[in-house]
Design an enzyme around this catalytic site. Structure first.
Site, PDB file in Angstrom:
ATOM      1  N   GLY A  63     -33.438 -12.094 -10.729  1.00 13.36           N
ATOM      2  CA  GLY A  63     -34.455 -12.741  -9.637  1.00 13.36           C
ATOM      3  C   GLY A  63     -34.746 -14.206 -10.239  1.00 13.36           C
ATOM      4  O   GLY A  63     -34.948 -14.551 -11.145  1.00 13.36           O
ATOM      5  N   THR A 102     -29.608 -15.535  -4.494  1.00  9.85           N
ATOM      6  CA  THR A 102     -29.369 -17.050  -3.754  1.00  9.85           C
ATOM      7  C   THR A 102     -29.244 -17.980  -5.059  1.00  9.85           C
ATOM      8  O   THR A 102     -30.334 -18.408  -5.798  1.00  9.85           O
ATOM      9  CB  THR A 102     -30.679 -17.567  -3.037  1.00  9.85           C
ATOM     10  OG1 THR A 102     -30.769 -16.330  -2.099  1.00  9.85           O
ATOM     11  CG2 THR A 102     -30.390 -18.961  -2.116  1.00  9.85           C
ATOM     12  N   LYS A 136     -48.560 -18.501  -5.500  1.00  6.59           N
ATOM     13  CA  LYS A 136     -48.753 -19.027  -6.819  1.00  6.59           C
ATOM     14  C   LYS A 136     -48.370 -20.186  -7.324  1.00  6.59           C
ATOM     15  O   LYS A 136     -49.021 -21.071  -8.113  1.00  6.59           O
ATOM     16  CB  LYS A 136     -47.720 -18.043  -7.727  1.00  6.59           C
ATOM     17  CG  LYS A 136     -48.630 -16.616  -8.018  1.00  6.59           C
ATOM     18  CD  LYS A 136     -47.894 -15.727  -8.977  1.00  6.59           C
ATOM     19  CE  LYS A 136     -48.468 -14.105  -8.810  1.00  6.59           C
ATOM     20  NZ  LYS A 136     -47.891 -13.400  -9.759  1.00  6.59           N
ATOM     21  N   GLY A 148     -41.177 -15.681  -7.540  1.00 10.14           N
ATOM     22  CA  GLY A 148     -42.497 -16.053  -8.204  1.00 10.14           C
ATOM     23  C   GLY A 148     -42.788 -15.759  -9.509  1.00 10.14           C
ATOM     24  O   GLY A 148     -43.612 -16.493 -10.165  1.00 10.14           O
ATOM     25  N   GLY A 186     -43.965  -2.194 -14.741  1.00 11.26           N
ATOM     26  CA  GLY A 186     -44.858  -3.409 -14.621  1.00 11.26           C
ATOM     27  C   GLY A 186     -46.202  -3.292 -14.910  1.00 11.26           C
ATOM     28  O   GLY A 186     -47.192  -4.036 -14.620  1.00 11.26           O
ATOM     29  N   SER A 233     -52.156  -4.458  -2.948  1.00 14.52           N
ATOM     30  CA  SER A 233     -52.786  -4.970  -4.241  1.00 14.52           C
ATOM     31  C   SER A 233     -53.650  -4.050  -4.763  1.00 14.52           C
ATOM     32  O   SER A 233     -54.391  -3.775  -4.274  1.00 14.52           O
ATOM     33  CB  SER A 233     -53.371  -6.299  -4.209  1.00 14.52           C
ATOM     34  OG  SER A 233     -53.915  -6.673  -5.321  1.00 14.52           O
TER      35      SER A 233
HETATM   36  P1  ATR Z   1     -40.101 -15.250  -3.504  1.00 13.06           P
HETATM   37  O1  ATR Z   1     -38.752 -15.741  -3.537  1.00 13.06           O
HETATM   38  O2  ATR Z   1     -40.764 -15.838  -2.116  1.00 13.06           O
HETATM   39  O3  ATR Z   1     -40.814 -16.094  -4.703  1.00 13.06           O
HETATM   40  P2  ATR Z   1     -40.530 -13.049  -4.637  1.00 13.06           P
HETATM   41  O4  ATR Z   1     -40.799 -11.510  -4.146  1.00 13.06           O
HETATM   42  O5  ATR Z   1     -41.307 -13.673  -5.779  1.00 13.06           O
HETATM   43  O6  ATR Z   1     -40.464 -13.858  -3.425  1.00 13.06           O
HETATM   44  O7  ATR Z   1     -38.974 -13.050  -5.228  1.00 13.06           O
HETATM   45  C1  ATR Z   1     -38.022 -12.205  -4.436  1.00 13.06           C
HETATM   46  C2  ATR Z   1     -36.816 -12.169  -5.317  1.00 13.06           C
HETATM   47  O8  ATR Z   1     -36.137 -10.786  -5.019  1.00 13.06           O
HETATM   48  C3  ATR Z   1     -35.874 -13.162  -5.248  1.00 13.06           C
HETATM   49  O9  ATR Z   1     -35.189 -13.559  -6.565  1.00 13.06           O
HETATM   50  C4  ATR Z   1     -34.908 -12.645  -4.288  1.00 13.06           C
HETATM   51  O10 ATR Z   1     -33.578 -13.509  -4.241  1.00 13.06           O
HETATM   52  P3  ATR Z   1     -33.163 -14.391  -3.189  1.00 13.06           P
HETATM   53  O11 ATR Z   1     -33.701 -15.854  -3.875  1.00 13.06           O
HETATM   54  O12 ATR Z   1     -31.806 -14.555  -3.095  1.00 13.06           O
HETATM   55  O13 ATR Z   1     -34.227 -14.439  -2.090  1.00 13.06           O
HETATM   56  C5  ATR Z   1     -34.824 -11.320  -4.678  1.00 13.06           C
HETATM   57  N1  ATR Z   1     -34.501 -10.183  -3.673  1.00 13.06           N
HETATM   58  C6  ATR Z   1     -34.999  -9.488  -2.716  1.00 13.06           C
HETATM   59  N2  ATR Z   1     -34.377  -8.650  -1.874  1.00 13.06           N
HETATM   60  C7  ATR Z   1     -33.202  -8.838  -2.579  1.00 13.06           C
HETATM   61  C8  ATR Z   1     -31.992  -8.129  -2.250  1.00 13.06           C
HETATM   62  N3  ATR Z   1     -32.012  -7.187  -1.239  1.00 13.06           N
HETATM   63  N4  ATR Z   1     -30.918  -8.394  -2.976  1.00 13.06           N
HETATM   64  C9  ATR Z   1     -31.010  -9.476  -3.846  1.00 13.06           C
HETATM   65  N5  ATR Z   1     -32.020  -9.981  -4.608  1.00 13.06           N
HETATM   66  C10 ATR Z   1     -33.084  -9.684  -3.555  1.00 13.06           C
END
Ligand code: ATR
Length: 262
Positions: free
Chosen positions: A125, A151, A65, A128, A231, A14
């Site tokens: 994505g 997902t 968050k 969060g 960002g 951070s």
């Molecule tokens: P959180 O899901 O805990 O809120 P985040 O860092 O805010 O964490 O979000 C991670 C995002 O990056 C998610 O949309 C995640 O996709 P999933 O929901 O399928 O997990 C995406 N992400 C991270 N690594 C990835 C990868 N290798 N390929 C595709 N999507 C990825």
């Protein structure tokens, strides 16, 4: 001395302490800002520290968050709409959750030449930061928001809160004017998307990631002659708004501040 904190897990990377302590010094405030790695079980204690004035303000980052909300007394409208809180303060003995990410993202878009009005955005994505981006773009009168997440189920949960968004499968592409990387792909050096999004000829590629500043996602845009924005400004402007809330001072954003984030 007043104490401020950013909480998250992981938290090592951070840059919030850097920017807040810079402004604290600039304005001769008797305060310090630190980072703290937290487990979910400790959230309650930290909020109690704020209640009992041992802490004066908290920034919240991944992955707290949303789950922090159940510990707060009140939410701002934007925090309510996004169900995402990144700034906490006390007012009239109540612990209040605010979201300054929406402002940070909107402000950073305003700094570019891209006007979202009547445009089409593809958000990658459903983590969060995605609700804040959806709400910011909606407020800027974008005409269409399409979202794609690895997902699918997480994208569908987001659609329950924002029924106006459209979903496409992960890896699928579609024509867009603006594309936003709101995944964590690119946080680690040389990570990249399997899909090439530059073929759709958008106007602006935006990456929420600011560390590193130049992700492969943004490099691919530049290579294709498309505008690219990282960002960094979003980060600076969300911090500015949090600083304003806590200290009632609007800190100046200049090259000295921008140079802090490298
Ligand atoms: P959180 O899901 O805990 O809120 P985040 O860092 O805010 O964490 O979000 C991670 C995002 O990056 C998610 O949309 C995640 O996709 P999933 O929901 O399928 O997990 C995406 N992400 C991270 N690594 C990835 C990868 N290798 N390929 C595709 N999507 C990825």
């Amino acid at each position: 001395m007043k104490k401020y904190l950013v909480i998250g897990n992981p938290i090592e990377h951070s840059l919030s302490p850097l920017i807040h302590n810079f402004w604290i010094k600039k304005h001769n405030l008797d305060a310090k800002y630190e980072k703290k790695k937290l487990e979910s079980d400790n959230i309650k204690d930290i909020i109690n520290d704020l209640r009992d004035n041992r802490i004066s303000g908290i920034n919240v980052t991944v992955p707290f968050k949303n789950i922090i909300i159940s510990h707060l007394d009140e939410l701002s409208d934007i925090a309510k709409e996004t169900q995402s809180v990144n700034t906490i303060f006390k007012k009239n003995n109540k612990v209040i959750g605010e979201n300054t990410d929406v402002f940070g993202f909107s402000e950073s878009i305003r700094q570019t030449n891209f006007n979202p009005k009547n445009k089409k955005a593809l958000i990658l994505g459903a983590g969060g930061v995605s609700p804040s981006i959806i709400l910011a773009l909606k407020k800027m009168n974008i005409s269409e928001i399409i979202l794609s997440n690895r997902t699918r189920q997480k994208a569908e949960i987001l659609k329950n809160s924002f029924p106006f968004i459209k979903l496409i499968d992960w890896g699928q592409t579609i024509k867009f004017d603006l594309i936003v990387n709101a995944t964590s792909i690119g946080l680690k050096n040389n990570e990249e998307f399997k899909t090439d999004y530059t073929k759709q000829g958008g106007q602006l590629f935006y990456d929420v990631i600011y560390n590193p500043l130049h992700t492969n996602f943004l490099k691919s845009a530049k290579k294709s002659g498309i505008a690219a924005e990282n960002g960094k400004n979003m980060f600076i402007y969300q911090a500015m708004k949090a600083f304003k809330i806590w200290h009632d001072i609007e800190p100046e954003i200049n090259d000295e501040v921008r140079d802090l984030i490298k």
